[in-house]
Scaffold this motif. Structure first.
Motif, PDB file in Angstrom:
ATOM      1  N   ILE A  81      40.534 -96.495 -52.147  1.00  0.00           N
ATOM      2  CA  ILE A  81      39.195 -95.991 -52.433  1.00  0.00           C
ATOM      3  C   ILE A  81      38.702 -96.579 -53.746  1.00  0.00           C
ATOM      4  N   THR A  82      37.501 -97.161 -53.706  1.00  0.00           N
ATOM      5  CA  THR A  82      36.912 -97.758 -54.911  1.00  0.00           C
ATOM      6  C   THR A  82      35.570 -97.128 -55.260  1.00  0.00           C
ATOM      7  N   LEU A  83      35.123 -96.186 -54.431  1.00  0.00           N
ATOM      8  CA  LEU A  83      33.766 -95.661 -54.549  1.00  0.00           C
ATOM      9  C   LEU A  83      33.799 -94.139 -54.517  1.00  0.00           C
ATOM     10  N   ILE A  84      33.061 -93.505 -55.424  1.00  0.00           N
ATOM     11  CA  ILE A  84      32.904 -92.057 -55.371  1.00  0.00           C
ATOM     12  C   ILE A  84      31.428 -91.710 -55.279  1.00  0.00           C
ATOM     13  N   HIS A  85      31.164 -90.523 -54.765  1.00  0.00           N
ATOM     14  CA  HIS A  85      29.806 -89.994 -54.710  1.00  0.00           C
ATOM     15  C   HIS A  85      29.714 -88.908 -55.776  1.00  0.00           C
ATOM     16  N   ARG A  86      28.922 -89.141 -56.803  1.00  0.00           N
ATOM     17  CA  ARG A  86      28.764 -88.156 -57.883  1.00  0.00           C
ATOM     18  C   ARG A  86      27.387 -87.528 -57.761  1.00  0.00           C
ATOM     19  N   VAL A  87      27.384 -86.220 -57.470  1.00  0.00           N
ATOM     20  CA  VAL A  87      26.137 -85.468 -57.313  1.00  0.00           C
ATOM     21  C   VAL A  87      26.015 -84.482 -58.465  1.00  0.00           C
ATOM     22  N   TYR A  88      24.924 -84.572 -59.206  1.00  0.00           N
ATOM     23  CA  TYR A  88      24.656 -83.658 -60.323  1.00  0.00           C
ATOM     24  C   TYR A  88      23.584 -82.654 -59.911  1.00  0.00           C
ATOM     25  N   TYR A  89      23.957 -81.372 -59.955  1.00  0.00           N
ATOM     26  CA  TYR A  89      22.979 -80.308 -59.713  1.00  0.00           C
ATOM     27  C   TYR A  89      22.422 -79.843 -61.048  1.00  0.00           C
ATOM     28  N   LEU A  90      21.115 -79.904 -61.148  1.00  0.00           N
ATOM     29  CA  LEU A  90      20.430 -79.615 -62.422  1.00  0.00           C
ATOM     30  C   LEU A  90      19.739 -78.255 -62.360  1.00  0.00           C
ATOM     31  N   GLU A  91      20.469 -77.231 -61.857  1.00  0.00           N
ATOM     32  CA  GLU A  91      19.863 -75.920 -61.615  1.00  0.00           C
ATOM     33  C   GLU A  91      19.386 -75.231 -62.886  1.00  0.00           C
ATOM     34  N   LYS A  92      19.946 -75.574 -64.036  1.00  0.00           N
ATOM     35  CA  LYS A  92      19.532 -74.949 -65.292  1.00  0.00           C
ATOM     36  C   LYS A  92      18.250 -75.555 -65.868  1.00  0.00           C
ATOM     37  N   PHE A  93      17.803 -76.638 -65.272  1.00  0.00           N
ATOM     38  CA  PHE A  93      16.728 -77.396 -65.916  1.00  0.00           C
ATOM     39  C   PHE A  93      15.490 -77.549 -65.042  1.00  0.00           C
ATOM     40  N   LYS A  94      15.247 -76.579 -64.169  1.00  0.00           N
ATOM     41  CA  LYS A  94      14.091 -76.671 -63.277  1.00  0.00           C
ATOM     42  C   LYS A  94      12.769 -76.559 -64.016  1.00  0.00           C
TER      43      LYS A  94
END
Length: 459
Positions: A81-94
């Protein structure tokens, strides 16, 4: 003795022939170009990691959450594996700008990804709940302005960026701020493209979204591909892949839209994750192979949907998919001279093929590498070729002359190096492309041996 006229004629012809054999041979003494043997290369069936392709792992983070684990990242390559999926949830900054802590988290993660020799697919969203709320357009635009420096600094380890931001999971549906309209989707997409470095591509969730935003159902053309035009920088991701029917609304007009993606995917990336199959649909090996080949699938989430992934494991095609997701470039044969004059040009005639489902999407720098057999000194000569042109299922002819100016006389082993174009990564073997041949890969250096020697000198 009398000689007939016929005999005189015969004797004259014989005399001329004898004269020519003895005195007309100068042309045959001209030096003839040396005929070079054709080098052949055996294909490898081995599974191995290559940058920006293959099965990937998903890692999500809430606002100001924990950074990625260095030990987890470092273990991924052993599983190819050479690839990751990085998902950032910005729920504090709406309704607020991103905090310094949030921006630090992102940079820390990018540093860890680089340290581990990986790349990432990025996405930003405001909720991971179907009934959750997203942010208004003004907030999204503010956040994108704040993220621009991070995109610039870390362009080397970002493979692709997903459009995100709108709706649950950033999947562009059910927006609580009315953003799931073509007008607002276009504003978000164009703003994202504007703040990203132009070499980075963005993926949208459905083909219809791209068609509506750009007002065209005509696929990206070869003439426009790889340019800075916005349309040329937009690919596709499908987060209900292999679920049957419309893939839970991914398609509105199934076959024409699949054909559209298939044509676009010659130049822009496709990827995503599987989903629970709809009633009556079986995502078996044959179906998976057909879809991945058609849509030129370059990566797939290894964390979801497990029953589909396990069915492929149990049916024996998981390894096939792991081997062929994305590009799989290989040498076919080559004609390479054995000698070259000092400071002269050198002709490369190499045939390459692509056994994978997709082409390369990010430009690489290709070099002919000469390693002196006596001293070990290494010389890199740029080869003006764009290996994104090696499309799946084709043979590509690399016919180029390169300059050997400045390379000393000596005997050399020859290699091909296909390197990342970022200065920070170009000398790291983890980011070099490995060719799918037996007996060519040198893991310590990231070089592919051409199994050929060259003598440079005065001839």
């Amino acid at each position: 003795m009398r000689v007939s006229r016929g005999n005189v004629f015969t004797i004259s012809i014989l005399s001329l022939l004898l004269t020519c054999f003895s005195g007309c041979s100068s042309s045959s003494e001209e030096p003839q170009p040396e005929v070079q043997p054709t080098l052949s290369y055996a294909l490898s069936n081995e599974i191995f990691p290559n940058p920006e392709r293959g099965f990937m792992r998903l890692f999500s983070a809430n606002s100001e959450g924990a950074p990625l684990s260095a030990s987890t990242l470092s273990s991924l390559r052993s599983n190819h594996i050479t690839l990751i999926h990085r998902v950032y949830y910005l729920e504090k900054f709406k309704d607020a700008p991103l905090s310094a802590a949030q921006l630090t988290l992102i940079q820390t993660d990018m540093d860890l990804i680089r340290q581990a020799g990986l790349k990432c697919v990025l996405r930003f969203a405001y909720t991971d709940q179907m009934n959750g709320t997203d942010a208004p357009l003004a907030t999204i635009e503010q956040h994108l302005d704040q993220l621009k420096p991070a995109f610039e600094t870390n362009r080397d380890v970002i493979a692709f960026v997903q459009a995100g931001f709108i709706g649950p999971w950033g999947e562009w549906h059910n927006s609580t701020n009315g953003l799931n309209t073509t007008e607002n989707e276009k504003k978000v997409l164009f703003k994202l493209l504007d703040v990203l470095p132009t070499e980075l591509m963005v993926q949208v969730r459905t083909p219809a979204k791209k068609q509506q935003i750009f007002g065209s159902t005509t696929p990206l053309s070869k003439a426009a591909a790889y340019t800075a035009e916005k349309m040329a920088r937009v690919g596709h991701h499908n987060d209900c892949f292999m679920s049957g029917g419309t893939n839970y609304g991914t398609y509105t007009n199934i076959q024409p839209e699949k054909t559209y993606i298939s044509n676009e995917a010659l130049y822009v990336p496709t990827g995503g994750e599987t989903c629970p199959p709809q009633s009556g649909y079986s995502p078996n090996c044959a179906e998976g192979r057909t879809e991945m080949q058609l849509l030129k699938w370059t990566y797939l989430n290894l964390d979801y949907y497990q029953p589909t992934l396990n069915a492929w494991r149990n049916s024996g095609c998981f390894d096939e998919f792991q081997r062929n997701l994305g590009y799989r470039l290989a040498l076919v044969d080559a004609v390479l001279p054995a000698q070259a004059g000092l400071n002269q040009s050198y002709k490369l005639a190499i045939n390459l093929t692509n056994k994978g489902y997709a082409p390369l999407y990010n430009l690489k720098n290709t070099y002919l590498v000469l390693k002196n057999k006596a001293s070990g000194a290494v010389h890199q000569v740029p080869v003006p070729v764009d290996l994104r042109e090696v499309k799946p299922g084709t043979t590509y002819q690399l016919d180029q002359s390169v300059s050997l100016t400045g390379i000393p006389a000596g005997d050399y082993d020859l290699f091909l190096k296909i390197a990342d174009r970022a200065a920070s990564l170009k000398d790291r073997p983890e980011y070099s492309v490995r060719l799918a041949n037996t007996g060519v890969w040198v893991p310590e250096t990231g070089l592919n041996s051409l199994n050929h020697q060259l003598k440079v000198g005065s001839f």
